[in-house]
Each structure stands twice: as C-alpha cells, then as structure tokens.
Write an enzyme that holds these catalytic residues in place. Structure first.
Site, PDB file in Angstrom:
ATOM      1  CE  LYS A 194      33.033  24.033  95.734  1.00  7.49           C
ATOM      2  NZ  LYS A 194      34.379  24.117  95.174  1.00  7.49           N
ATOM      3  CE  LYS A 216      37.063  18.733  97.737  1.00 10.52           C
ATOM      4  NZ  LYS A 216      37.336  19.593  96.559  1.00 10.52           N
ATOM      5  CD  GLU A 232      30.338  31.067 104.269  1.00 17.13           C
ATOM      6  OE1 GLU A 232      31.123  31.955 103.906  1.00 17.13           O
ATOM      7  OE2 GLU A 232      30.717  30.042 104.883  1.00 17.13           O
ATOM      8  CE  LYS A 247      31.140  24.200  92.311  1.00 15.10           C
ATOM      9  NZ  LYS A 247      32.563  24.241  92.296  1.00 15.10           N
ATOM     10  CB  SER A 273      30.384  18.565  86.384  1.00 13.11           C
ATOM     11  OG  SER A 273      30.536  18.201  87.742  1.00 13.11           O
ATOM     12  CE1 TYR A 312      32.350  22.184  83.220  1.00  6.49           C
ATOM     13  CE2 TYR A 312      30.370  22.054  84.581  1.00  6.49           C
ATOM     14  CZ  TYR A 312      31.737  22.157  84.470  1.00  6.49           C
ATOM     15  OH  TYR A 312      32.511  22.255  85.603  1.00  6.49           O
TER      16      TYR A 312
HETATM   17  C1  PBG Z   1      37.149  22.710  93.569  1.00  5.09           C
HETATM   18  C2  PBG Z   1      36.026  22.899  92.627  1.00  5.09           C
HETATM   19  C3  PBG Z   1      35.014  21.946  92.401  1.00  5.09           C
HETATM   20  C4  PBG Z   1      34.192  22.455  91.386  1.00  5.09           C
HETATM   21  C5  PBG Z   1      34.697  23.699  91.024  1.00  5.09           C
HETATM   22  N1  PBG Z   1      35.834  23.968  91.814  1.00  5.09           N
HETATM   23  C6  PBG Z   1      34.832  20.605  92.989  1.00  5.09           C
HETATM   24  C7  PBG Z   1      34.846  20.445  94.438  1.00  5.09           C
HETATM   25  O1  PBG Z   1      34.622  21.375  95.213  1.00  5.09           O
HETATM   26  O2  PBG Z   1      35.113  19.329  94.847  1.00  5.09           O
HETATM   27  C8  PBG Z   1      33.010  21.723  90.838  1.00  5.09           C
HETATM   28  C9  PBG Z   1      32.455  22.193  89.550  1.00  5.09           C
HETATM   29  C10 PBG Z   1      31.529  21.237  88.885  1.00  5.09           C
HETATM   30  O3  PBG Z   1      31.148  20.171  89.414  1.00  5.09           O
HETATM   31  O4  PBG Z   1      31.166  21.540  87.742  1.00  5.09           O
HETATM   32  N2  PBG Z   1      37.749  23.756  94.148  1.00  5.09           N
END
Ligand code: PBG
Length: 322
Positions: A194, A216, A232, A247, A273, A312
């Site tokens: 991620k 983050k 990972e 992701k 998203s 989505y």
């Molecule tokens: C947070 C989380 C995030 C998403 C899924 N779980 C955002 C982040 O890590 O700040 C993002 C999913 C998306 O943008 O569709 N644990």
C-alpha cells in the site's frame, strides 16, 4: 507474410475466442461507506455515484447488487468526531455500529462475502493508522489495538479481515489473535503493498479520515519502490495472509504484475477513489467515453495479474456488463 496477427482480429467470434483476459462480477469487490443513523444516503462529492449509507438503506443497495450477481463487499465506517480518541477505542466497542451492521448484513445475506477494514484512522482523533506519540507512529503498541479490532470484526461475522494500516508484523499478530479467539476460519486480505499515494483524496473526504498532522509516509510505501513490495509480500505470506493486495491499482500495474510473477496467493488490487474520480471527471467534461474507458481500466488491472479488483465502479460494471 506467414504471420498476420490481424487474421485473429477479423470477426467478433475470433476476437472472443482468442481473448486472454476476462472479467466477471466474481472478480469485483464493491466498497461501501457506512454511517450511523437512519434514512441516510449522502453522495460523496468527489466520488459521484457513491454514498455514505445508513444501514437501513444500505441493505437495499446490497440487495440490488446481489440481484446483479455482485456479492463481494468491503465496508468502511464514517465515525462521528466525538467517538474518536487517540487509541481508537470505539473500533472494538461492543456497541460499535459498524460491527452491528456487519452482523445484520451477514444475517440477511449469508451468501455475500463481507470484508472489513482494520486500521485506526476512521476512529483515531489523530487521523493516523497507528498510535501517535510526539508526532511518531508507534508500531508495536499499535498491534494489540489492531488485534482487538480484528477479533471484534471476525466475531461480528466478516468473512475476511482487511488490515490497511501497514504496521510491521500486523498480519502475524492478527492471525494469532484470531486463532486464539477461535476465529481460525476467518481469512486475512492484507493490504500488502500500500503506497503513500495522492489518489486517496476522495476516500478521506468520504470518511473525514485525513491525518490531522503530518502524512503517512513512515508507514505507507514510497511510490518509487517496487522491489520493496516483494519484501512486504514475503513477510505477509509467512505471517499467514490469505490474499495480497496492491493499492492503488492503475498507477501500480507493474507492482501487481511483479507480485503475480513471484508469489502464489490470490492478488487483489484496489482501484482507489482518486483513480475512479479521474475517469468520472474526464467523462463529465466530455474528454473521454466513460462506457469504454471504465471497463478498459478494470480489464488492465486484471491483465496485470489481479484476481480481484476493489472498485467504486463494481455495481455499474455488474449492471452494464455482468
Ligand atoms: C485507510 C484507508 C485508506 C483507503 C482505504 N483504507 C486511505 C488512507 O490510507 O489514507 C483509501 C481507499 C481509496 O482511496 O479508495 N486505512
């Protein structure tokens, strides 16, 4: 010319016969945002066609999806600010509306696959996925919180636990916690690679979960790194993951491909998203044809090597092409 690749492209029948990658609704997971309350269906501004739902109306949405053959869902909670604290206590509170909703959903639709989100950020007053002290994210002190959250979710009936936090060692910690609680049949879909991506913006709007300070980058991966994804992956496999996730998806197709070539677990890819919002916005401007671009985007993620795609657009795809 001995070889004329165009011969196999001549008719729809030929093209269908030689198609290498296929999509079905079984390859899709639909993300859903849940809020506490009744009769709420509020559109996420930056993610048109997606809503924050209260449970009563969400059940209707799930039923519509099930009728379309779409039965995989990942559920995210939008939590009131007053319920947030530094330790994300509400995440495993017996009265938590997210846990109660999971119970109701699995009771009503036992044949669906319901996936959870394990991370502190929706419940954390700091808006981070881990425990914050003096601006630092404390890895090992976060693990027991994630463990409690995961066990509470497994007990609520989630089929798969989805740790999205990127703390080191959390897959093994959660696996042991689940087993000790007698939840050895609950699987883990690990957000394995991620990235600290700019494409999560609309999601954070939907949940009001953006970090209150800092970013983050000390836990999510550097977008420049690909080999590190294999490190990972190796850890998550040894620690007991059942799925590996990459992701975002569209901007990380090479990472999906690399995991596919080098590992054997099923691979999930999160079409996040911001990646979905880009397509919708361009289509709204008339700059591309959404009905062609959307399935092409999803197909590309499959072609790179993903077994399942969180998107989505899942319901829309099921309605139009399923
Ligand atoms: C947070 C989380 C995030 C998403 C899924 N779980 C955002 C982040 O890590 O700040 C993002 C999913 C998306 O943008 O569709 N644990």
């Amino acid at each position: 010319m001995n070889q004329r690749p165009r011969r196999n492209r001549r008719t729809p029948a030929l093209r269908n016969m030689v198609r290498e990658t296929r999509m079905t609704v079984d390859n899709l997971i639909y993300p859903l945002f849940l809020v506490d309350g009744k009769k709420i269906k509020k559109e996420v501004k930056s993610l048109p066609g997606n809503y924050r739902w209260s449970l009563d109306l969400l059940l209707g949405e799930i039923e519509e999806c099930m009728d379309l053959g779409l039965r995989n869902f990942i559920l995210f909670p939008a939590v009131r600010e007053s319920l947030k604290d530094k330790k994300a206590t509400y995440s495993h509170h017996p009265k938590n509306f997210y846990l109660k909703a999971a119970k109701t959903i699995k009771k009503r639709f036992p044949e669906c696959c319901l996936i959870s989100d394990v991370a502190m950020d929706p419940y954390s007053s700091d808006g981070h996925d881990g425990l914050v002290k003096k601006g630092m994210i404390l890895n090992d002190l976060t693990l027991p919180i994630l463990g409690k959250m995961a066990v509470a979710q497994a007990r609520a009936g989630f089929d798969l636990i989805g740790p999205s936090d990127m703390m080191d060692g959390r897959i093994g910690f959660i696996r042991r916690a689940l087993d000790q609680a007698g939840c050895e049949d609950t699987g883990i879909m690990s957000y394995c690679a991620k990235y600290a991506s700019a494409f999560y913006g609309p999601f954070r709007d939907a949940l009001d979960s953006a970090p209150k300070a800092g970013d983050k980058k000390t836990y999510q991966m550097d977008p420049a790194n690909k080999r590190e994804a294999l490190i990972e992956a190796k850890l998550d496999i040894v620690e007991g993951a059942d799925f590996l996730m990459v992701k975002p998806a569209i901007h990380y197709l090479d990472v999906i491909h690399s995991l596919r070539e080098n590992t054997h677990l099923p691979i999930a890819a999160y079409h996040v998203s911001g990646e979905c919002a880009m397509l919708v916005a361009a289509a709204q401007k008339g700059w591309l044809d959404f009905d062609q671009a959307m399935p092409e985007a999803l197909l590309s993620i499959r072609r790179a090597g993903a077994d399942v795609i969180l998107t989505y657009f899942a319901k829309m795809w099921a309605a139009k092409y399923g």
